[in-house]
Design an enzyme around this catalytic site. Structure first.
Site, PDB file in Angstrom:
ATOM      1  N   ASP A  72       5.076  -8.818  24.601  1.00  0.00           N
ATOM      2  CA  ASP A  72       5.125  -7.380  24.382  1.00  0.00           C
ATOM      3  C   ASP A  72       3.686  -6.943  24.225  1.00  0.00           C
ATOM      4  OD1 ASP A  72       6.699  -4.964  24.085  1.00  0.00           O
ATOM      5  OD2 ASP A  72       5.942  -4.891  22.049  1.00  0.00           O
ATOM      6  N   GLY A 173       0.505  -0.411  34.516  1.00  0.00           N
ATOM      7  CA  GLY A 173       0.472   0.202  33.188  1.00  0.00           C
ATOM      8  C   GLY A 173      -0.754   1.082  33.005  1.00  0.00           C
ATOM      9  N   LYS A 196      -9.768 -10.602  35.416  1.00  0.00           N
ATOM     10  CA  LYS A 196      -8.864  -9.993  34.449  1.00  0.00           C
ATOM     11  C   LYS A 196      -8.197 -11.064  33.587  1.00  0.00           C
ATOM     12  CE  LYS A 196      -4.901  -6.936  33.907  1.00  0.00           C
ATOM     13  NZ  LYS A 196      -3.775  -6.236  34.547  1.00  0.00           N
ATOM     14  N   ARG A 202      -3.494 -10.318  27.585  1.00  0.00           N
ATOM     15  CA  ARG A 202      -2.396 -11.217  27.922  1.00  0.00           C
ATOM     16  C   ARG A 202      -2.927 -12.581  28.317  1.00  0.00           C
ATOM     17  NH1 ARG A 202      -0.265  -8.246  31.262  1.00  0.00           N
ATOM     18  NH2 ARG A 202       1.101  -7.138  29.822  1.00  0.00           N
TER      19      ARG A 202
END
Length: 221
Positions: A72, A173, A196, A202
């Site tokens: 999440d 997003g 990234k 993440r």
């Protein structure tokens, strides 16, 4: 060893695949929710990223019977007292939002609303951070065999600033609105996937799961 990634987003699957490949982890077959029988998903009612990640990962174990990774994540904006936070994915109201009618998808609607809310925030107060909590939940028997905890959570944070307009076509997003501290002036939607992974919230969280997934990979030998 099959491991379920509790998402239909293949970009998230790709991130974990690249993290495992970079760490030399073999013997893990990653599946998404598209690859298992559909099951009822528990509403994400947690007050924290960790609680919501655990909700999704527990569902994967309960219904698919597989060790499950779930995350999440969201964008926390200083000028909004840490919001959208856990509400990031549905900041504009979700699929039934009136904001969505003016945009192509939920991401675009969320981004448009966030830009409108921060339009008057000066540059020196546009601090923001992406946060990701990842959960790995195991069936009880597998936890006993491996010596791993049945429920595990890790967190990764990526500091930067909120841009005043979208930049870049990669990512998803809020990526087009987030300028990482390590790449000033560029959005995370302008970074190569490998860069990234190296920097992202993440990617940092998933990297902490690597030792546990390495242990699982040996069970399948």
């Amino acid at each position: 060893m099959q491991v379920l990634v509790a998402s239909r987003n293949r970009k998230k699957l790709g991130e974990l695949e690249r993290v495992l490949a970079a760490a030399g982890v073999r013997g893990i077959e990653l599946l998404t929710l598209r690859d298992v029988a559909e099951y009822p998903e528990t509403p994400e009612t947690g007050a924290t990223f960790e609680e919501n990640a655990l909700i999704k990962a527990r569902d994967g174990v309960r219904y698919a019977g597989l060790p499950t990774v779930a995350d999440d994540s969201g964008l926390c904006v200083d000028a909004l007292n840490g919001m959208p936070g856990v509400l990031s994915a549905r900041w504009s109201g979700g699929k039934n939002s009136p904001v969505l009618s003016d945009h192509d998808d939920v991401d675009a609607a969320n981004n448009a609303l966030l830009l409108a809310q921060t339009a008057d925030v000066p540059a020196d107060r546009r601090g923001a951070a992406f946060v990701s909590a990842c959960a790995l939940v195991l069936p009880a028997e597998l936890a006993a065999r491996t010596g791993l905890d049945a429920e595990n959570t890790v967190r990764g944070t990526w500091a930067g600033t909120l841009l005043t307009a979208p930049q870049g076509d990669n990512g998803f997003g809020y990526d087009p609105l987030f300028a990482p501290a390590e790449e000033p002036g560029r959005s995370s939607a302008e970074l190569a996937p490998e860069r990234k992974d190296e920097l992202s919230h993440r990617g940092r969280a998933l990297a902490q799961l690597v030792p546990m997934l390495q242990t699982l990979s040996r069970v399948g030998d």
